[in-house]
Design an enzyme around this catalytic site. Structure first.
Site, short mmCIF file in Angstrom:
data_model
loop_
_atom_site.label_atom_id
_atom_site.label_comp_id
_atom_site.label_asym_id
_atom_site.label_seq_id
_atom_site.Cartn_x
_atom_site.Cartn_y
_atom_site.Cartn_z
N ASP A 185 -4.67 5.84 7.57
CA ASP A 185 -4.25 6.10 6.19
C ASP A 185 -5.47 6.39 5.31
OD1 ASP A 185 -3.00 6.28 3.78
OD2 ASP A 185 -2.44 4.15 3.64
N ARG A 241 6.25 3.72 2.80
CA ARG A 241 7.67 3.66 2.42
C ARG A 241 8.38 4.97 2.76
NH1 ARG A 241 6.02 2.21 -3.62
NH2 ARG A 241 4.33 1.27 -2.44
N GLU A 245 2.54 6.06 1.24
CA GLU A 245 3.18 6.87 2.28
C GLU A 245 4.01 6.04 3.26
OE1 GLU A 245 0.24 5.59 2.59
OE2 GLU A 245 0.54 4.70 4.56
N LYS A 279 -8.18 7.55 -0.76
CA LYS A 279 -8.69 6.20 -1.01
C LYS A 279 -10.19 6.23 -1.22
CE LYS A 279 -5.39 3.64 1.90
NZ LYS A 279 -4.81 2.75 0.89
N ASP A 315 -3.30 0.49 9.93
CA ASP A 315 -2.07 0.74 9.19
C ASP A 315 -0.87 1.00 10.12
OD1 ASP A 315 -1.00 0.67 6.68
OD2 ASP A 315 -1.34 2.80 6.23
N1 BES Z 1 -1.62 1.06 3.83
C1 BES Z 1 -1.66 0.87 2.44
C2 BES Z 1 -1.48 -0.59 2.02
C3 BES Z 1 -2.60 -1.52 2.36
C4 BES Z 1 -3.69 -1.64 1.52
C5 BES Z 1 -2.53 -2.33 3.46
C6 BES Z 1 -4.69 -2.54 1.81
C7 BES Z 1 -3.52 -3.24 3.75
C8 BES Z 1 -4.61 -3.35 2.93
C9 BES Z 1 -0.55 1.65 1.74
O1 BES Z 1 -0.20 2.85 2.34
C10 BES Z 1 -1.03 1.96 0.34
O2 BES Z 1 -2.04 2.59 0.23
N2 BES Z 1 -0.31 1.48 -0.65
C11 BES Z 1 -0.68 1.67 -2.01
C12 BES Z 1 0.58 1.90 -2.80
C13 BES Z 1 0.33 2.30 -4.23
C14 BES Z 1 -0.32 3.65 -4.28
C15 BES Z 1 1.66 2.30 -4.93
C16 BES Z 1 -1.40 0.40 -2.48
O3 BES Z 1 -1.00 -0.70 -2.14
O4 BES Z 1 -2.40 0.55 -3.20
ZN ZN Z 2 -0.52 2.93 4.44
ZN ZN Z 3 -1.44 4.48 1.76
#
Ligand code: BES
Ligand code: ZN
Ligand code: ZN
Length: 503
Positions: A273, A354, A352, A280, A291
């Protein structure tokens, strides 16, 4: 130390360089007991260490006597039991033993298991926990390092649990279940620990197809073209920015008559991811190889369900994809259509998980299951809420909630229920599409993500969502039987216990 093997034995013959393990436990008056050895010299030595308080008997305390020569054994390990004898204590205790054995470099270890002071009632559960704890501690991910020669030459370590009940069926079953469970947790961990370039959606699918051989599980794997044809706009849309093809993995296991409704497990298989166009920050981005741990753990749990021959019909679904910012990538504002016809705007391409889960949950609902659960490293907000100890879960179904709590009590894994209600659903409404993948509200990022997922689950199906963002891999402060850094295999054991409740 590599490849430890465990066995239950009634008697044990010491060999050259072998080790004896006894337990020390604190009695009510603060006195130590259970350290009984037949060698008077060793007993005296032990008594001296007890008297001068070198041993306190605290849980996981280990005292190693090298070259002591006691009852024919070369070494002696005294393990502190503490006062709390829950089965989880034994899982963690085994990890302390693993460390001590590693430091001794001994290949034949006899644990005086009857000396652990476990009542007959708890014996099977504690034996299972101890065995699991040892084998889970034995896992390490070093296959991508150039191996040192003497590692390969070293013989496997044999650990014997010596008990007068060794031949009892319930004990033998608990022990063999532990072997299967640890093998499957370690299978999941390896998938998680593999770097993104060596664990692509294709490799993930190929790996499980190989692993199910001989288990009776049937696999079906959909490629990019089939995913598009099956109207999986979420999974297809996320994969657009990557050169790696997505996969949709379907596993089926029949352990009960065909008429019995299946239970469905869904896992996020996002093999890397980057965040996509909403990229990111660079720091820590390498951790996003994890992920796919939801997917990996669903696969490991599913393997265990089949290997344990549970009397259930079960389906595992893993949408697998990379999330990359290539030229064809989904852009913020793009609108896609999920398998059930609902449309969503992608206002942040980093949300992504969800999206790929939406199609899998639709497909799961079509199987008319008795219940459906999913596991995903879904939100950073979960790490803020619960840190690295508890997996947060969401369900509106009270009966399923009860079963989950029972299953987690049995597995020893920590889970915590969080609220999911209409407020969260409202926050996920779209401006130009049915839904947005970003909440319009502030905070509760894990709950709003759960509310998004709920839109793809058929209403009558008991469903729970587990967010393993904080527990999917270790960052140094997790359980002693997990690597300090690496995938944890969390929920494999809880999902198996949950499946048992649907037999
Ligand atoms: N895979 C990430 C969530 C994640 C972050 C898991 C850190 C473990 C550690 C996910 O796809 C994500 O990036 N989610 C975003 C959602 C936001 C943009 C609404 C998040 O949590 O920042
Ligand atoms: Zn993710
Ligand atoms: Zn993500």
């Amino acid at each position: 130390m590599k490849n430890s093997t465990l066995q239950l034995v009634k008697t044990h013959q010491p060999t050259k360089g072998s080790t004896l393990v006894v337990f020390a436990q604190i009695q009510k008056a603060g006195k130590l007991s259970s350290v009984k050895i037949s060698s008077p010299t060793a007993q005296k030595l032990l008594q001296d260490t007890i008297d001068d308080k070198t041993i306190t008997g605290k849980a996981q305390e280990t005292l190693v006597f090298r070259a002591l020569s006691v009852d024919g054994y070369s070494h002696l390990i005294v393990l502190g039991l503490g006062s709390d004898k829950k089965h989880e204590t034994f899982r963690q205790l085994a990890s302390a033993l693993h460390n001590a054995v590693k430091s001794l470099k001994t290949s034949d270890v006899n644990v005086q298991w009857d000396g652990a002071g476990i009542g007959k009632k708890d014996l099977a559960l504690c034996t299972q926990a101890f065995t699991e704890g040892f084998l889970l501690s034995d896992y390490s991910f070093d296959e991508l390092k150039t191996k040192k020669k003497d590692d390969e030459e070293k013989a496997a370590t044999k650990i014997s649990l010596q008990t007068k009940f060794a031949a009892e069926a319930s004990l033998k079953k608990a022990f063999s279940d532990a072997l299967i469970l640890s093998e499957c947790v370690n299978y999941s961990r390896r998938l998680g620990d593999m770097p993104g370039n060596l664990m692509t959606p294709t490799i993930l699918a190929d790996s499980i197809v190989e692993a199910i051989k001989g288990t009776g599980i049937k696999a079906e794997v959909w490629d990019r073209a089939r995913i598009k044809k099956e109207k999986m706009g979420g999974l297809y849309g996320v994969s657009q920015g990557s050169h790696q093809e997505p996969r949709f993995i379907i596993l089926r296991y029949h352990g009960a008559p065909k008429t019995k409704k299946p239970i469905v497990f869904v896992g996020k298989g996002l093999t890397f991811d980057s965040g996509g166009i909403s990229i990111k920050p660079g720091g820590g981005m390498e951790e996003m190889k994890y992920d796919m741990c939801g997917g990996a753990n669903v696969l490991g749990g599913f393997l265990a369900i089949a290997k344990l021959k549970l009397k259930v019909n079960a389906i595992a679904l893993v949408p697998a994809s990379e999330n990359m910012p290539g030229g064809g990538a989904t852009k913020p504002g793009d609108i896609h259509t999920a398998r059930n016809g609902k449309t969503f705007e992608v206002n942040n391409t980093d949300a992504e998980g969800r999206l790929i889960l939406s199609d899998a949950l639709c497909f799961g609902s079509e199987q008319a299951p008795q219940m459906m659960v999913d596991a995903a490293t879904l939100t950073g907000a979960m790490v803020v809420a619960l840190g690295n100890t508890h997996t947060g879960f969401f369900t509106k179904n009270e009966a399923l909630n009860k079963k989950i709590q029972t299953a987690a009590d049995k597995s020893g894994e920590c889970v915590w229920r969080l609220p999911l209600c209409d407020h969260h659903t409202k926050d996920m409404k779209g401006t130009f599409a049915d839904l947005s993948n970003m909440s319009s509200g502030k905070g509760a990022g894990s709950a709003t993500a759960a509310a998004f997922l709920e839109q793809f689950v058929e209403e009558s199906i008991p469903w729970a969502h587990f967010d393993i963002a904080g527990t999917g891999w270790s960052v140094g402060n997790r359980l002693p039987y997990c690597s300090k850094k690496g995938a944890s295999g969390v929920l494999v054991r809880t999902f198996v216990e949950l499946a048992k409740l649907f037999q």
